[in-house]
Design a protein around this motif. Structure first.
Motif, PDB file in Angstrom:
ATOM      1  N   THR A 192      -5.595   5.285  -6.754  1.00  0.00           N
ATOM      2  CA  THR A 192      -6.985   5.420  -6.328  1.00  0.00           C
ATOM      3  C   THR A 192      -7.367   4.225  -5.451  1.00  0.00           C
ATOM      4  O   THR A 192      -6.612   3.251  -5.331  1.00  0.00           O
ATOM      5  CB  THR A 192      -7.921   5.464  -7.548  1.00  0.00           C
ATOM      6  OG1 THR A 192      -7.812   4.200  -8.246  1.00  0.00           O
ATOM      7  CG2 THR A 192      -7.537   6.597  -8.494  1.00  0.00           C
ATOM      8  N   ASP A 193      -8.545   4.283  -4.853  1.00  0.00           N
ATOM      9  CA  ASP A 193      -9.004   3.170  -4.009  1.00  0.00           C
ATOM     10  C   ASP A 193      -9.107   1.885  -4.817  1.00  0.00           C
ATOM     11  O   ASP A 193      -8.762   0.797  -4.326  1.00  0.00           O
ATOM     12  CB  ASP A 193     -10.366   3.513  -3.391  1.00  0.00           C
ATOM     13  CG  ASP A 193     -10.269   4.627  -2.351  1.00  0.00           C
ATOM     14  OD1 ASP A 193      -9.134   4.864  -1.858  1.00  0.00           O
ATOM     15  OD2 ASP A 193     -11.301   5.253  -2.038  1.00  0.00           O
ATOM     16  N   GLU A 194      -9.585   1.994  -6.063  1.00  0.00           N
ATOM     17  CA  GLU A 194      -9.704   0.805  -6.912  1.00  0.00           C
ATOM     18  C   GLU A 194      -8.325   0.227  -7.230  1.00  0.00           C
ATOM     19  O   GLU A 194      -8.113  -0.998  -7.158  1.00  0.00           O
ATOM     20  CB  GLU A 194     -10.424   1.155  -8.217  1.00  0.00           C
ATOM     21  CG  GLU A 194     -10.639  -0.051  -9.131  1.00  0.00           C
ATOM     22  CD  GLU A 194     -11.273   0.328 -10.460  1.00  0.00           C
ATOM     23  OE1 GLU A 194     -11.618  -0.596 -11.229  1.00  0.00           O
ATOM     24  OE2 GLU A 194     -11.408   1.540 -10.735  1.00  0.00           O
TER      25      GLU A 194
ATOM     26  N   HIS B 185       0.836  -1.215   0.000  1.00  0.00           N
ATOM     27  CA  HIS B 185       0.000   0.000   0.000  1.00  0.00           C
ATOM     28  C   HIS B 185       0.868   1.261   0.000  1.00  0.00           C
ATOM     29  O   HIS B 185       0.500   2.277  -0.604  1.00  0.00           O
ATOM     30  CB  HIS B 185      -0.935  -0.008   1.220  1.00  0.00           C
ATOM     31  CG  HIS B 185      -0.246  -0.195   2.528  1.00  0.00           C
ATOM     32  ND1 HIS B 185       0.295  -1.403   2.905  1.00  0.00           N
ATOM     33  CD2 HIS B 185       0.011   0.679   3.544  1.00  0.00           C
ATOM     34  CE1 HIS B 185       0.850  -1.273   4.109  1.00  0.00           C
ATOM     35  NE2 HIS B 185       0.695  -0.033   4.495  1.00  0.00           N
TER      36      HIS B 185
ATOM     37  N   MET C 157      -5.671   0.593  -5.446  1.00  0.00           N
ATOM     38  CA  MET C 157      -5.110   0.067  -4.207  1.00  0.00           C
ATOM     39  C   MET C 157      -5.643  -1.333  -3.927  1.00  0.00           C
ATOM     40  O   MET C 157      -4.884  -2.235  -3.548  1.00  0.00           O
ATOM     41  CB  MET C 157      -5.457   1.004  -3.039  1.00  0.00           C
ATOM     42  CG  MET C 157      -4.669   0.747  -1.773  1.00  0.00           C
ATOM     43  SD  MET C 157      -2.922   1.222  -1.917  1.00  0.00           S
ATOM     44  CE  MET C 157      -3.034   3.017  -1.872  1.00  0.00           C
ATOM     45  N   ALA C 158      -6.939  -1.542  -4.141  1.00  0.00           N
ATOM     46  CA  ALA C 158      -7.541  -2.852  -3.895  1.00  0.00           C
ATOM     47  C   ALA C 158      -6.963  -3.907  -4.831  1.00  0.00           C
ATOM     48  O   ALA C 158      -6.682  -5.040  -4.419  1.00  0.00           O
ATOM     49  CB  ALA C 158      -9.063  -2.764  -4.063  1.00  0.00           C
TER      50      ALA C 158
END
Length: 451
Positions: free
Chosen positions: A351-353, A342, A355-356
């Protein structure tokens, strides 16, 4: 008295020899990895179209680098083996022929730069601005590529004689010059015109010419190889010996272009975030893999020299040292990618996407780091003994027979998270093949040296 006059690759203790020869190359490759990231950052800040244009031009650049690096690896391997067997005339011929082949390769790519770059870029897009930028960048980089051919070949000649310090200076100087010129010519600083992508291309080739000038200077000062006019005249057997190792290396690197293009095509089906994550991973992993490739480059002349000198114990000792160093570096890389992915992704404003997707991708791909390091080190043995085709077989099998099909099938039938396991499947097959060929080369070529 004779031993004192021998090249250090035949007399210096192997652990310190490998480290002293490999460290400068490893450091210069880290600098190059850093430059590649910074260069992309400058271009991306100019415009998204500029970054896209440079990205589309990359396959042509990668093909050029594949030919130059592959040919020079063949020169390096042949040169070190001839020095080891005390055949100085053949060693000089290998160096001179290598430089002649570099000039001929440049002519081929200069013609591509003049006549094929626009059709190539137009194949991807009909956007006039994108075609113009891509054509400008590709044409300049290919037409003025003689410098990179000369630079890389000269560096490998030096490495083949045991000199890895000056190649580090050469690469480091070129990268620094490029990093300095990039923002000046791209954005028009200090009174220079704002040239955009054209500025990036000019900065690149100017830095390459600086490196080439330094490389020529240091080769002329090299005490092991004194080139003369006859050494540049192509000799059929010398060319054949160079490409016996060089051609498989060219094919291996060219396959990397096919692999990345195909993986991006598969990943785009899951969205642009998946492609972005793979791009980030590819840049970050270079900081782990580049030092191992530097280690590989430092080992090849040592193995080649001692193979020519018929000293199997020094060859095996070199391989053992290489494995220890490689596994140590790869263990650190595995820990970093596994426990702080991370943080790595955050460096690229993920972005969050992203990162996932990225955390899962990096943790799973990193599971194959250690086995990959083992395979890269043994690849130096194959190239050092003149068996470069073995590395090609392993590379083709890993990337085209196992990795791509596995990525497609896992992605299509299971999902994106499972797709990353394809890297582990590919490296497992690569490891098995590498061990098989190592045993074969050891029995047929290394063990017989002591007979």
């Amino acid at each position: 008295m004779q031993a004192l006059q021998e090249n250090k690759m035949g007399v210096k203790p192997v652990p310190s020899l490998i480290l002293s020869m490999s460290f400068p190359i490893m450091l210069s490759m880290l600098v190059q990895a850093f430059y590649n990231i910074v260069d992309s950052m400058f271009v991306s800040h100019y415009s998204q179209t500029a970054l896209t244009a440079v990205t589309l031009a990359f396959p042509l650049q990668n093909l050029l680098i594949s030919v130059s690096v592959g040919t020079s690896i063949g020169v390096n391997s042949l040169l070190s083996r001839k020095l080891g067997s005390r055949d100085l005339a053949a060693a000089k011929k290998a160096a001179g022929n290598g430089l002649t082949l570099s000039v001929l390769s440049w002519i081929f790519f200069a013609l591509i730069g003049l006549f094929l770059t626009k059709p190539f870029i137009s194949f991807f897009s009909s956007d006039p601005e994108l075609i113009l930028m891509g054509t400008q960048y590709s044409t300049v980089c290919l037409f003025f590529s003689l410098a990179i051919f000369i630079d890389i070949t000269c560096e490998r000649i030096m490495q083949g004689t045991g000199d890895t310090f000056h190649p580090m200076i050469i690469q480091g100087t070129g990268a620094i010059v490029n990093i300095i010129l990039d923002p000046i010519l791209i954005f028009g600083l200090f009174g220079f015109p704002r040239l955009g992508v054209l500025g990036a291309a000019i900065a690149t080739v100017f830095a390459q010419h600086v490196s080439a000038a330094l490389a020529i200077y240091y080769v002329k000062k090299n005490k092991e190889i004194k080139l003369d006019r006859p050494s540049f005249r192509l000799e059929k057997q010398t060319v054949k010996d160079i490409y016996a190792v060089g051609l498989p290396s060219i094919i291996m690197q060219a396959i990397g272009t096919i692999l990345n293009t195909s993986l991006n095509k598969i990943l785009i089906g899951f969205g642009t975030a998946a492609v972005a994550v793979f791009g980030i991973y590819f840049r970050l992993q270079s900081f782990i893999f580049m030092p191992i490739f530097g280690l590989n480059s430092g080992m090849i002349p040592v193995i080649g020299y001692n193979y020519g000198a018929r000293r199997p114990k020094r060859i095996i000792s070199a391989v053992k040292v290489g494995i220890i160093v490689s596994l140590s570096i790869m263990s650190v890389g595995f820990a970093v990618f596994t426990f702080i992915p991370h943080i790595l992704l955050g460096l690229f404003n993920a972005t969050d996407e992203m990162m996932a997707i990225g955390v899962v991708a990096m943790q799973r791909i990193s599971l194959c780091f250690i086995s990959a390091g083992f395979c890269i080190v043994l690849g130096a043995l194959f190239q050092g003994t003149g068996d470069g085709y073995i590395s090609m077989i392993i590379s083709v099998t890993r990337q085209l027979i196992f990795l791509l099909p596995a990525a497609y099938l896992l992605g299509h039938f299971v999902g994106l998270d499972a797709l990353w396991y394809s890297f582990i499947i590919a490296e497992t097959s690569s490891l098995a093949l590498t061990i098989f060929f190592f045993r074969r080369v050891y029995v047929k070529k290394i063990k017989t040296l002591s007979a």
